[in-house]
Enzyme design. Structure first.
Site, PDB file in Angstrom:
ATOM      1  N   HIS A  27      45.914  17.198   3.924  1.00 52.12           N
ATOM      2  CA  HIS A  27      46.494  16.205   4.832  1.00 52.12           C
ATOM      3  C   HIS A  27      47.655  16.813   5.612  1.00 52.12           C
ATOM      4  O   HIS A  27      47.777  16.626   6.822  1.00 52.12           O
ATOM      5  CB  HIS A  27      47.041  14.996   4.057  1.00 52.12           C
ATOM      6  N   LYS A  51      41.894  -2.499  -3.419  1.00 56.28           N
ATOM      7  CA  LYS A  51      41.903  -1.259  -4.195  1.00 56.28           C
ATOM      8  C   LYS A  51      43.270  -1.044  -4.826  1.00 56.28           C
ATOM      9  O   LYS A  51      44.289  -1.198  -4.172  1.00 56.28           O
ATOM     10  CB  LYS A  51      41.620  -0.081  -3.246  1.00 56.28           C
ATOM     11  N   ARG A 100      36.326  17.913   7.003  1.00 57.09           N
ATOM     12  CA  ARG A 100      36.154  18.914   5.955  1.00 57.09           C
ATOM     13  C   ARG A 100      34.774  19.543   5.998  1.00 57.09           C
ATOM     14  O   ARG A 100      34.614  20.717   5.703  1.00 57.09           O
ATOM     15  CB  ARG A 100      36.369  18.276   4.576  1.00 57.09           C
ATOM     16  N   SER A 137      42.129  13.427  -2.089  1.00 58.58           N
ATOM     17  CA  SER A 137      43.082  12.799  -3.007  1.00 58.58           C
ATOM     18  C   SER A 137      42.406  12.405  -4.308  1.00 58.58           C
ATOM     19  O   SER A 137      42.972  12.557  -5.393  1.00 58.58           O
ATOM     20  CB  SER A 137      43.708  11.554  -2.358  1.00 58.58           C
TER      21      SER A 137
END
Length: 169
Positions: A27, A51, A100, A137
Site C-alpha cells: 500500500h 465487517k 498486483r 492485508s
C-alpha cells in the site's frame, strides 16, 4: 482579474482507497508513488459496517498518518458509501489503484468503468512493485496470527501494533 486566471493553479488531487487493515508496504509503495505525481493524495479508509476489522477505522487512520507523514501531501480520512461521492465532495478527479496481478485487473476495470460512468472520475492503475505482488492485508494478518515473521511486509509501527493486537486477543 476574474475567471480561472485569478484562481491560481489548480491542485492535482487523487485518492487511494482501501480498507488498510493493516496498511502494508505494498500500500505504501502505491501511496508514495502517487504522492510524487499529485499535489494532494487522499487516502480513503473504507468503513464496512458489516465487517469486523482487526483494527478500528480510527486506529488505521492513525497508523496511516504516521507512516505517510514524510510525504507531506497525504491526507487520511474515513469514508463509507460510494467512492465517487467521496471524490465529488472533495473535487478529486482521479482514483489511483495498485494492480498486483492480472486477476486484479478484471474486477478493477469493471469498477473503473462504473466509477467513470457514474461521475467522470478516472482510475489510474499502477503496477505493484514485484516485491509486493503477493501481498495483502489478509495474508499479513493470517501469517502474523500464526507467529510468522511479517516484519519485511509492514512498517515497524504497524508491526508493533499488529503484534500487540494479536497477543492481546
Amino acid at each position: 482579474m476574474t475567471g480561472p486566471e485569478s484562481e491560481g493553479p489548480q491542485l492535482r488531487r487523487a485518492v487511494c482507497p482501501g480498507s488498510f487493515d493493516p496498511i502494508t508496504n505494498g500500500h505504501l509503495d502505491i501511496i508514495a508513488r502517487a504522492s510524487k505525481l499529485y499535489d494532494v493524495v487522499h487516502v480513503a479508509v473504507m468503513i464496512n459496517k458489516s465487517k469486523q476489522g482487526l483494527f478500528t477505522v480510527d486506529e488505521r487512520i492513525d497508523l496511516i498518518r504516521e507512516v505517510t507523514a514524510e510525504y507531506g501531501n497525504v491526507e487520511v480520512e474515513a469514508f463509507h458509501g460510494l467512492l465517487v461521492d467521496f471524490c465529488k465532495q472533495r473535487d478529486i478527479p482521479a482514483i489511483v489503484k495498485g494492480l498486483r496481478a492480472v486477476s486484479d485487473f478484471d474486477y478493477e476495470l469493471q469498477m473503473a468503468q462504473m466509477n467513470n460512468g457514474l461521475s467522470g472520475v478516472e482510475t489510474l492503475f499502477v503496477p505493484t512493485n514485484p516485491t509486493y505482488s503477493f501481498l495483502s492485508s489478509s495474508l499479513v494478518k493470517e501469517v502474523a496470527a500464526w507467529g510468522g515473521d511479517v516484519s519485511h511486509l509492514v512498517p515497524p509501527v504497524v508491526l508493533e501494533a499488529l503484534n500487540g493486537r494479536l497477543r492481546k486477543d
